[in-house]
Design an enzyme around this catalytic site. Structure first.
Site, short mmCIF file in Angstrom:
data_model
loop_
_atom_site.label_atom_id
_atom_site.label_comp_id
_atom_site.label_asym_id
_atom_site.label_seq_id
_atom_site.Cartn_x
_atom_site.Cartn_y
_atom_site.Cartn_z
N THR A 52 -76.17 -42.26 55.69
CA THR A 52 -74.95 -41.47 55.58
C THR A 52 -73.75 -42.34 55.22
O THR A 52 -72.86 -41.89 54.50
CB THR A 52 -74.66 -40.71 56.89
N GLU A 72 -71.42 -53.52 57.82
CA GLU A 72 -72.84 -53.38 58.13
C GLU A 72 -73.34 -54.64 58.83
O GLU A 72 -73.01 -55.76 58.42
CB GLU A 72 -73.63 -53.13 56.84
N HIS A 538 -86.71 -40.29 65.53
CA HIS A 538 -85.89 -39.25 64.91
C HIS A 538 -84.84 -38.74 65.90
O HIS A 538 -84.53 -37.55 65.93
CB HIS A 538 -86.75 -38.07 64.46
#
Length: 605
Positions: A52, A72, A538
């Site tokens: 995203t 990051e 997930h």
């Protein structure tokens, strides 16, 4: 003519260059020295360069007047070779520097910890996942609007954004014969993420068609495209792959074509520790972030407009907590002043996976993957009536238990979630479990309970963000239906492995094998599963997008309640699990939220 031939040769040679040569430019463009941005101001700061984060950065910087900084913790990894690029090497990267490998708390179900695999690098978990490209049931996405009040978050809108992200490649005749089914109306062709059949060039295994035959005997549909909003049945599916079978990860698709934009900068090797908040007015405002590698080496960078958290469902909630946004009961014992009291870190929902594996005869050799998205009744079989009785009598008790264990904050609000799940199961026949078949030398089913009723949490354990001390507790199987569902689905996989046309290729079971009697009943399976499963990686819901009174952390534009200029834009925000692999939805989320950000930006000009 000679000039034309030379030009064509040059173009051909350039196209044939290995990716690591073509990507030298991007690696040289990345910032690694924090002093290059320390003290500066940009329009938008994105914490996290995963799916995203990079999608949103690419979308925002299409406007040359908007400056974006992505921070990051990892590096550019897309050119690492087969361990990243080859989906058939799935799992080989686990345990490396490209895997965060977050450790859970000691799980109550088995007194063991588990590792949550998560990509550490530009591209995030698109670097390490299996690349499966499916979409959830329409009713599941529609409920985000109808049940949770998120205006605009319905199937039609989310599917449109998902198609906008997709560059689909239809299966060829050989792939269709092997078990692929493709409905062109359910796919985008002009997007960025390449999706198409996985194909090593080897012959396809007949086991996929044998599985289809075996389930057809049970009345299960097989000619299914899992991108159309009703993933029930058995089919092969697309993967995020280029036609040359190279992984289509988020960095390759959203950063590599755009890194030369002067308004886009990417800083690697640094962690965002907290959001900087200004409290000059009545409502605090995000004005930047603190980042670094350890407490003695931190820097600040400032955002003119917004800070966007895209660090993933395990980390984005911790950044909020370090910033003073969270539950007083968590923050104050650590000496962190509570700026905004929100149920951050709750509502964690992750799926579980167990394996059934069999040897195959030589006649079954060949490549191939397929999935059986099974309904509640298909999953439970003869136990369905009792399972439905649990759904009809236990929801309130389960909600009370989940709140008591710290997975949610309010029984009434959680009961709304549970009633929504029951509606999916009873009235929409959504897929409740997934049996994922891989025929690479064996017949191996990875089996998932798709819709967990248990709720877990993630919370910080120290006020120093750079120690990375947090408790991640998915509370697997602490809901009785979750354990029964995982047990029943795994039992179903064992049964189908040696049933109907599948029997032709069955040459003996290796997992569970001798660890569980072949005629074991469901009760025996519920004793086996807690010691023979893994997380599904997930996790969603830790900064849920829903009304505050229902336990929400962000609104329908992903804005954090009670703070100006701050959004969470990653897998933390879906309020529910899905009968799907999550990439299709996450890309749609990123594009939809990007449009909301751009609308707000335009209104300020």
């Amino acid at each position: 003519m000679q000039t034309l031939l030379v030009s064509s040769l040059v173009v051909s040679l350039a196209a044939a260059l290995p990716h690591y040569i073509r990507s030298n430019g991007i690696e040289a463009s990345l910032l690694t020295d924090p002093k290059d941005v320390s003290g500066r101001t940009v329009d938008y700061i994105i914490a996290g360069g995963g799916l995203t984060g990079l999608t949103t950065a690419a979308r925002l910087t299409e406007n040359p007047n908007i400056s974006v900084l992505v921070i990051e913790s990892g590096s550019y990894e897309s050119d690492r070779g087969p361990i990243i690029e080859d989906l058939n090497a799935y799992g080989d990267i686990f345990g490396s520097s490209v895997d965060h490998a977050y450790e859970t708390v000691e799980l109550a179900t088995n007194n063991q910890t588990a590792l949550i695999r998560s990509g550490n690098g530009l591209g995030g978990s698109t670097l390490v996942n299996g690349g499966t490209w499916t979409r959830p049931h329409k009713a599941q996405v529609d409920s985000w609007e109808t049940v949770f009040g998120n205006e605009g978050w319905n199937w039609d809108n989310v599917a449109a954004y998902s198609l906008q992200a997709e560059r689909a490649r239809a299966p060829n005749a050989k792939q269709i014969a092997a078990g692929h089914y493709f409905n062109a109306s359910c796919h985008g062709v002009n997007g960025t993420v390449h999706a198409g059949p996985r194909d090593t060039g080897d012959d396809y295994s007949p086991i996929v068609k044998a599985l289809m035959s075996a389930v057809e005997d049970r009345g299960v549909p097989t000619k299914k495209d899992f991108g159309c909003g009703d993933p029930h049945g058995v089919s092969m599916f697309p993967n995020t792959l280029h036609e040359d079978q190279v992984r289509s990860d988020a960095a390759r698709e959203w950063l590599l074509p755009n890194y030369q934009r002067p308004n886009l900068q990417v800083l690697t090797g640094q962690y965002v520790g907290k959001v900087l908040l200004s409290q000059n007015g009545t409502t605090p405002r995000a004005v930047g972030v603190e980042f670094g590698t350890h407490k003695g080496n931190t820097h600040n960078v400032y955002a003119k407009h917004e800070v966007l958290l895209a660090a993933g469902s395990a980390v984005s909630p911790t950044i909020l907590e370090y910033s003073g946004i969270g539950m007083k009961s968590i923050l104050e014992p650590l000496g962190i002043d509570t700026v905004v009291d929100l149920p951050v870190g709750l509502n964690l929902q992750d799926q579980t996976t167990a394996t059934v594996r069999s040897r195959i005869t030589s006649a079954g050799a060949g490549q191939g993957q397929a999935a059986w998205f099974a309904t509640f009744n298909e999953t439970f079989g003869d136990y369905s009536e009792k399972a439905h009785e649990l759904l009809n009598t236990k929801l309130e008790q389960w909600a009370e238990e989940a709140v008591a264990r710290g997975g949610f904050h309010n029984t009434t609000a959680l009961l709304i979630q549970y009633e929504n799940y029951r509606d999916w199961i009873v009235n929409h026949n959504v897929a409740y479990s997934e049996l994922f078949l891989d025929t690479a030398g064996v017949a191996s089913f990875d089996v998932w309970d798709l819709l967990p009723f248990t709720r877990g949490y993630v919370h910080i354990l120290d006020k120093d963000p750079y120690l990375h001390h947090f408790a991640y507790d998915p509370q697997y199987f602490l809901n009785e239906l979750d354990l029964l569902g995982q047990a029943a689905a795994t039992q179903l996989a064992r049964n189908i492995s040696n049933s109907g046309a599948m029997q032709t290729y069955f040459a003996g079971e290796t997992i569970p094998g001798d660890n569980l009697a072949y005629d074991a009943d469901l009760s025996a399976w519920t004793e086996y599963i807690p010691y023979h499963f893994r997380p599904n990686y997930h996790g969603v819901g830790t900064c849920s997008m829903m009304p505050k009174e229902m336990g929400g952390v962000v609104d329908n534009a992903a804005r954090v309640y009670g703070v100006q200029g701050l959004r969470v834009i990653d897998g933390s925000i879906p309020p529910t699990q899905m009968s799907s692999h999550v990439m299709t939805v996450f890309y749609a989320m990123a594009l939809k939220i990007s449009d909301a950000i751009l609308e707000d930006y335009a209104s300020m000009q």
